[in-house]
Motif scaffolding. Structure first.
Motif, PDB file in Angstrom:
ATOM      1  N   ASN A 132       0.971  -1.223   0.015  1.00  0.00           N
ATOM      2  CA  ASN A 132      -0.005  -0.083  -0.001  1.00  0.00           C
ATOM      3  C   ASN A 132       0.898   1.380   0.156  1.00  0.00           C
ATOM      4  OD1 ASN A 132      -2.162  -1.563   0.262  1.00  0.00           O
ATOM      5  ND2 ASN A 132      -2.520  -1.380   2.262  1.00  0.00           N
ATOM      6  N   ASN A 133       2.115   1.097  -0.088  1.00  0.00           N
ATOM      7  CA  ASN A 133       3.009   2.441   0.083  1.00  0.00           C
ATOM      8  C   ASN A 133       3.572   2.644  -1.491  1.00  0.00           C
ATOM      9  OD1 ASN A 133       3.384   2.671   2.899  1.00  0.00           O
ATOM     10  ND2 ASN A 133       4.250   0.805   3.000  1.00  0.00           N
ATOM     11  N   TYR A 134       3.597   3.915  -1.688  1.00  0.00           N
ATOM     12  CA  TYR A 134       3.964   4.417  -2.880  1.00  0.00           C
ATOM     13  C   TYR A 134       5.195   5.382  -2.532  1.00  0.00           C
ATOM     14  CZ  TYR A 134      -0.270   3.213  -5.412  1.00  0.00           C
ATOM     15  OH  TYR A 134      -1.346   2.629  -5.967  1.00  0.00           O
ATOM     16  N   TYR A 135       6.143   5.381  -3.550  1.00  0.00           N
ATOM     17  CA  TYR A 135       7.272   6.150  -3.701  1.00  0.00           C
ATOM     18  C   TYR A 135       7.149   7.149  -5.013  1.00  0.00           C
ATOM     19  CZ  TYR A 135       8.561   3.006   0.090  1.00  0.00           C
ATOM     20  OH  TYR A 135       8.460   2.164   1.206  1.00  0.00           O
ATOM     21  N   PHE A 136       7.449   8.275  -4.852  1.00  0.00           N
ATOM     22  CA  PHE A 136       7.171   9.169  -6.041  1.00  0.00           C
ATOM     23  C   PHE A 136       8.829   9.766  -6.007  1.00  0.00           C
ATOM     24  CE2 PHE A 136       3.222   8.915  -4.254  1.00  0.00           C
ATOM     25  CZ  PHE A 136       2.438   8.605  -5.266  1.00  0.00           C
ATOM     26  N   VAL A 137       9.388   9.402  -7.280  1.00  0.00           N
ATOM     27  CA  VAL A 137      10.885   9.827  -7.574  1.00  0.00           C
ATOM     28  C   VAL A 137      10.714  10.978  -8.552  1.00  0.00           C
ATOM     29  CG1 VAL A 137      13.205   9.009  -8.169  1.00  0.00           C
ATOM     30  CG2 VAL A 137      11.505   7.504  -6.886  1.00  0.00           C
ATOM     31  N   PHE A 138      11.240  12.104  -8.371  1.00  0.00           N
ATOM     32  CA  PHE A 138      10.838  13.137  -9.282  1.00  0.00           C
ATOM     33  C   PHE A 138      12.442  13.450 -10.190  1.00  0.00           C
ATOM     34  CE2 PHE A 138       7.298  13.921  -6.509  1.00  0.00           C
ATOM     35  CZ  PHE A 138       6.390  14.585  -7.178  1.00  0.00           C
ATOM     36  N   SER A 139      11.967  14.027 -11.197  1.00  0.00           N
ATOM     37  CA  SER A 139      13.143  14.412 -12.056  1.00  0.00           C
ATOM     38  C   SER A 139      13.554  15.940 -11.517  1.00  0.00           C
ATOM     39  CB  SER A 139      12.798  14.397 -13.646  1.00  0.00           C
ATOM     40  OG  SER A 139      11.711  15.373 -13.751  1.00  0.00           O
TER      41      SER A 139
END
Length: 124
Positions: free
Chosen positions: A64-71
């Motif tokens: 249920n965990n999300y990781y958002f890796v941005f440019s």
């Protein structure tokens, strides 16, 4: 023999990740998901402002965990928990406002934490 086992494990992991990356897959339907969304990304914090119309966000979901890796040197959002089977998180509280919606085709973020603001309007 150990090298062969390491190579086999690596190939298995790669195949699982690529299987999880289909553009038709909805992240809410998977326990493991990796996908890259392209579009407009922004970040604002005290003394810092970053913007890109050609940015991207890599979304990694485990459970249920999300990781958002941005440019574009934008700090990542990590460990954002969604309700099981849902592809959005909405929480407007005392000191934080959160809106994230991620589907098979789009990613929308308007997220405030510790005085910093992340936004994204992306597709894949």
């Amino acid at each position: 023999m150990k090298n062969l086992m390491k190579i086999s494990a690596a190939l298995l992991l790669i195949s699982v990740i690529f299987a999880a990356c289909s553009k038709k897959d909805d992240p809410a339907d998977k326990d493991l998901f990796v996908g890259t969304y392209k579009g407009t990304v922004d970040y604002k914090a005290e003394g810092v402002s970053k913007h890109s119309d050609d940015g991207h966000v890599r979304v990694v979901k485990t459970g249920n965990n999300y990781y958002f890796v941005f440019s574009d040197d934008i700090p990542n959002l990590t460990g954002v928990e969604f309700e099981k089977g849902e592809n959005s998180v909405i929480s407007i509280g005392s000191d934080e406002a959160k809106y994230i919606k991620v589907t098979a085709n789009s990613l929308k973020i308007a997220y405030t934490k510790d005085g910093a603001i992340w936004t994204a309007d992306c597709t894949r």
